[in-house]
Design a protein around this motif. Structure first.
Motif, short mmCIF file in Angstrom:
data_model
loop_
_atom_site.label_atom_id
_atom_site.label_comp_id
_atom_site.label_asym_id
_atom_site.label_seq_id
_atom_site.Cartn_x
_atom_site.Cartn_y
_atom_site.Cartn_z
N ARG A 133 0.71 -1.37 0.02
CA ARG A 133 -0.02 0.00 -0.01
C ARG A 133 1.01 1.11 0.13
O ARG A 133 0.43 2.42 -0.43
CB ARG A 133 -0.92 -0.15 1.36
CG ARG A 133 -1.94 1.14 1.05
CD ARG A 133 -3.03 0.87 2.20
NE ARG A 133 -3.96 2.02 2.33
CZ ARG A 133 -5.16 2.24 1.80
NH1 ARG A 133 -5.64 1.20 1.27
NH2 ARG A 133 -5.75 3.39 1.90
N GLU A 134 1.94 1.11 0.62
CA GLU A 134 2.94 2.44 0.60
C GLU A 134 3.36 2.59 -1.10
O GLU A 134 3.64 3.85 -1.05
CB GLU A 134 4.29 2.12 1.17
CG GLU A 134 4.30 2.27 2.55
CD GLU A 134 5.78 2.04 3.38
OE1 GLU A 134 6.61 2.56 2.67
OE2 GLU A 134 5.85 1.07 4.02
N SER A 135 2.81 1.77 -1.85
CA SER A 135 3.41 2.18 -3.55
C SER A 135 2.51 3.63 -3.61
O SER A 135 2.97 4.30 -4.52
CB SER A 135 2.77 1.12 -4.44
OG SER A 135 1.77 0.72 -4.10
N VAL A 136 1.27 3.86 -3.09
CA VAL A 136 0.64 5.07 -3.41
C VAL A 136 1.44 6.17 -3.04
O VAL A 136 1.33 7.13 -3.86
CB VAL A 136 -0.87 4.83 -2.47
CG1 VAL A 136 -1.62 6.16 -2.99
CG2 VAL A 136 -1.46 3.63 -2.95
N LEU A 187 -5.29 -8.36 -7.44
CA LEU A 187 -6.44 -7.41 -6.90
C LEU A 187 -5.72 -6.45 -6.20
O LEU A 187 -6.19 -5.12 -6.15
CB LEU A 187 -7.41 -8.17 -6.26
CG LEU A 187 -8.32 -9.35 -6.94
CD1 LEU A 187 -9.21 -9.93 -6.33
CD2 LEU A 187 -8.68 -8.64 -8.30
N LYS A 188 -4.83 -6.62 -5.22
CA LYS A 188 -4.08 -5.56 -4.40
C LYS A 188 -3.48 -4.53 -5.28
O LYS A 188 -3.44 -3.40 -5.08
CB LYS A 188 -3.10 -6.19 -3.43
CG LYS A 188 -3.73 -6.86 -2.29
CD LYS A 188 -2.41 -7.23 -1.22
CE LYS A 188 -3.21 -8.03 -0.04
NZ LYS A 188 -2.14 -8.66 0.65
N LEU A 195 -5.77 3.51 -6.53
CA LEU A 195 -5.80 4.53 -5.43
C LEU A 195 -4.64 5.80 -5.57
O LEU A 195 -5.08 6.73 -5.49
CB LEU A 195 -5.40 3.84 -4.27
CG LEU A 195 -5.91 4.33 -2.65
CD1 LEU A 195 -7.19 4.69 -2.70
CD2 LEU A 195 -5.28 3.35 -1.64
N SER A 196 -3.60 5.24 -6.24
CA SER A 196 -2.57 6.23 -6.50
C SER A 196 -3.05 7.15 -7.78
O SER A 196 -2.60 8.31 -7.68
CB SER A 196 -1.34 5.40 -7.04
OG SER A 196 -1.34 4.99 -8.37
N HIS A 275 -9.67 0.06 2.27
CA HIS A 275 -9.87 0.60 3.35
C HIS A 275 -11.05 1.79 2.96
O HIS A 275 -11.43 2.25 2.12
CB HIS A 275 -8.68 1.45 3.77
CG HIS A 275 -7.64 0.55 4.16
ND1 HIS A 275 -6.31 1.03 4.65
CD2 HIS A 275 -7.41 -0.66 4.14
CE1 HIS A 275 -5.58 -0.01 4.84
NE2 HIS A 275 -6.36 -1.07 4.38
N GLN A 276 -11.43 2.45 4.22
CA GLN A 276 -12.59 3.29 4.21
C GLN A 276 -11.84 4.40 3.43
O GLN A 276 -11.04 4.93 3.66
CB GLN A 276 -12.80 3.72 5.66
CG GLN A 276 -14.14 4.72 5.85
CD GLN A 276 -14.92 4.19 6.78
OE1 GLN A 276 -14.86 3.55 7.78
NE2 GLN A 276 -16.23 4.31 6.30
N GLY A 277 -12.99 5.13 2.56
CA GLY A 277 -12.51 6.28 1.84
C GLY A 277 -11.94 6.00 0.49
O GLY A 277 -11.72 6.82 -0.44
N ASP A 278 -11.14 4.72 0.43
CA ASP A 278 -10.67 4.61 -0.88
C ASP A 278 -11.56 4.49 -2.04
O ASP A 278 -10.97 5.33 -2.91
CB ASP A 278 -10.26 2.93 -0.79
CG ASP A 278 -8.87 2.79 0.18
OD1 ASP A 278 -8.43 3.68 0.81
OD2 ASP A 278 -8.23 1.78 0.18
N MET A 279 -12.66 4.20 -2.10
CA MET A 279 -13.39 4.20 -3.24
C MET A 279 -13.76 5.52 -3.80
O MET A 279 -13.97 5.92 -4.86
CB MET A 279 -14.66 3.30 -3.00
CG MET A 279 -14.37 1.91 -2.82
SD MET A 279 -12.98 1.05 -3.84
CE MET A 279 -13.86 0.82 -5.34
N GLU A 280 -13.84 6.40 -2.77
CA GLU A 280 -14.35 7.85 -3.04
C GLU A 280 -12.99 8.22 -3.86
O GLU A 280 -13.26 9.19 -4.80
CB GLU A 280 -14.52 8.83 -1.71
CG GLU A 280 -15.81 8.51 -1.17
CD GLU A 280 -15.98 7.19 -0.32
OE1 GLU A 280 -14.92 6.43 -0.11
OE2 GLU A 280 -17.22 6.75 -0.31
#
Ligand code: GBH
Length: 450
Positions: A133-136, A187-188, A195-196, A275-280
């Motif tokens: 996730r840090e790749s973002v 998928l990750k 996300l990025s 995570h919460q907020g990701d899809m927004e």
């Protein structure tokens, strides 16, 4: 069969496929340099060490771009030139893209710049690459300096090219770098890539207050069922979910498709990585939507296959990649996108074909490529007559180049490259494209091309 003067004609390339100069001015390896070294992954173990040597020949290449008469040129930035090590900015690498963009502008060509066309730095891969996730954050740091240094020269930004390829070909099918075969990882990776995308769109707008248009490019392939049996329809639905909806739904609707989440859950421990907020953030508003279109899919049911589908035999005429030539299905795709997904201006950020080109007396009569391009441009103009608002078209590709796992075996260029001498030779398709652009019309037939 005509195009307005606002319609933008372009041509496209990507960094690893053309630049070469793999160890110059501070560049460190990307996952593709590593992948090319693994025997059996790339045709004849070809690699991008030299490619089209564009890093040294960009002045000459800009002259070709100019002579084509295109309005815009799409290319990508090599992340490992900008951040050769984690947290270490390399001004020399950035200098190349400053030269390139400013020279293009001097010639009146608008730079359309892609931030990520698959050359992830090895330092990032060693920490898990896109599965981390840090790749973002790593990507945001990279985008930040690109925006700081280049935004004034750039006409439009594309965050990612084809997350389907980067994610599924790279981490699920294993045929692209880094060559992993694990659906959960894929998928990750896709999730972090998307996300990025959202994160840097937000940054450009909210931190930089930039008005440069920004968007994402997806590769989309409309999928059809071999028969109208319920099973084949299900197969087509699943193939569409894997190829298209897994990307379209998050970007435009802020959710992954539920049917596919259920189907994938057999292979995935959990969806905790969302995570919460990701899809927004993923579904943040953009300024345009980029589509790469090459072909359609035809599938049939197979209960034993992972997602219950397999490719079916199709009697369509094919390109040199074995892909169906499907301009009519391209129109279906755009109609569907307008109906189900978006009103954003659309750019066709890639369209083109590989064929078995031969040089004869200094000419390349690539009749089939001319026909392919004409058919798809015809479709674009018909779609625009219906009000589908396609604002531009980028022909893939300017040059024959490193075609990923096919190495230099497949030629997509409208300009032929002799990879021994680095000579560039205009194919008939380049001449024809220049003529179409000049006329802004397909009306004058190609037979009149000298
Ligand atoms: C693009 O990807 C890339 O952006 C570019 O770098 C590359 O050189 C170019 O295309 C040519 O390959 O099931 O018959 O529809 C292309 C992505 C994904 C297109 C898979 C074809 C499957 C063929 N491809 N798709 S089909």
């Amino acid at each position: 069969m005509t195009f307005t003067k606002e319609f933008t004609f372009g041509t496209a390339t990507s960094s690893y496929q053309i630049e070469g100069a793999h160890a110059e001015d501070g560049r460190t390896p990307s996952i593709w340099d590593m992948f090319c070294d693994i025997p059996g992954k790339v045709y004849k173990q070809h690699n991008g060490d030299v490619a089209c040597d564009h890093y040294h020949r960009f002045e000459e290449d800009i002259q070709h771009i100019k002579n084509l008469g295109v309005d815009t040129y799409r290319f990508s930035i090599a992340w490992p030139r900008i951040f050769p090590q984690k947290g270490v900015f390399n001004a020399e690498g950035m200098a190349f893209y400053k030269k390139l963009t400013s020279r293009l502008l001097e010639e009146g060509i608008k730079p359309a710049v892609t931030l990520y066309h698959w050359d992830l730095p090895m330092w990032a891969h060693e920490e898990g690459g896109w599965t981390n996730r840090e790749s973002v954050e790593w990507f945001a740091d990279y985008a930040k300096v690109c925006f700081q240094e280049l935004d004034e020269y750039v006409d439009s930004w594309i965050t990612h090219n084809e997350p389907w390829c980067a994610g599924f070909l790279g981490y699920h099918q294993g045929v692209h770098a880094p060559g992993h075969q694990n659906l959960e990882e894929a998928l990750k990776a896709v999730h972090h890539i998307l996300l990025s995308h959202g994160k840097v769109v937000q940054m450009l707008k909210e931190t930089f207050h930039s008005e440069t248009p920004i968007g994402i490019t997806l590769n989309l392939s409309p999928v059809y069922a071999k028969t109208d049996s319920t099973n084949d329809q299900l197969a087509a639905n699943n193939a569409d979910g894997y190829s298209n909806r897994w990307f379209l739904d998050p970007v435009f609707k802020g959710q992954y498709p539920t049917d596919m989440m259920n189907l994938f859950s057999k292979y995935v421990h959990s969806y905790d990585f969302i995570h919460q907020g990701d899809m927004e953030l993923i579904s943040i508003d953009c300024d345009f939507f980029g589509i790469n279109f090459y072909s359609r899919g035809l599938v049939e049911f197979n209960a034993a296959a992972d997602f219950m589908y397999q490719g079916a035999y199709s009697d369509y005429e094919k390109t040199g990649m074995g892909w169906d030539i499907a301009p009519k299905e391209f129109k279906d795709l755009i109609h569907r996108l307008r109906k189900e997904y978006t009103d954003l201006p659309i750019y066709i950020t890639e369209n083109g074909a590989a064929f078995d080109d031969q040089v004869e007396n200094g000419r390349v009569h690539d009749v089939k490529r001319v026909e392919y391009v004409e058919q798809h441009l015809q479709a674009v103009s018909e779609l625009n007559d219906e009000g589908m608002n396609i604002q531009g078209y980028y022909l893939w590709s300017l040059l024959d180049n490193f075609e990923w796992s096919f190495g230099y075996d497949k030629r997509f260029g409208i300009i032929y490259v002799d990879f021994d001498s680095q000579e560039r030779i205009w194919k008939d398709s380049a001449h024809r494209y220049a003529e179409i652009i000049k006329n802004r019309s397909l009306k004058v037939p190609s037979s009149t091309v000298e």
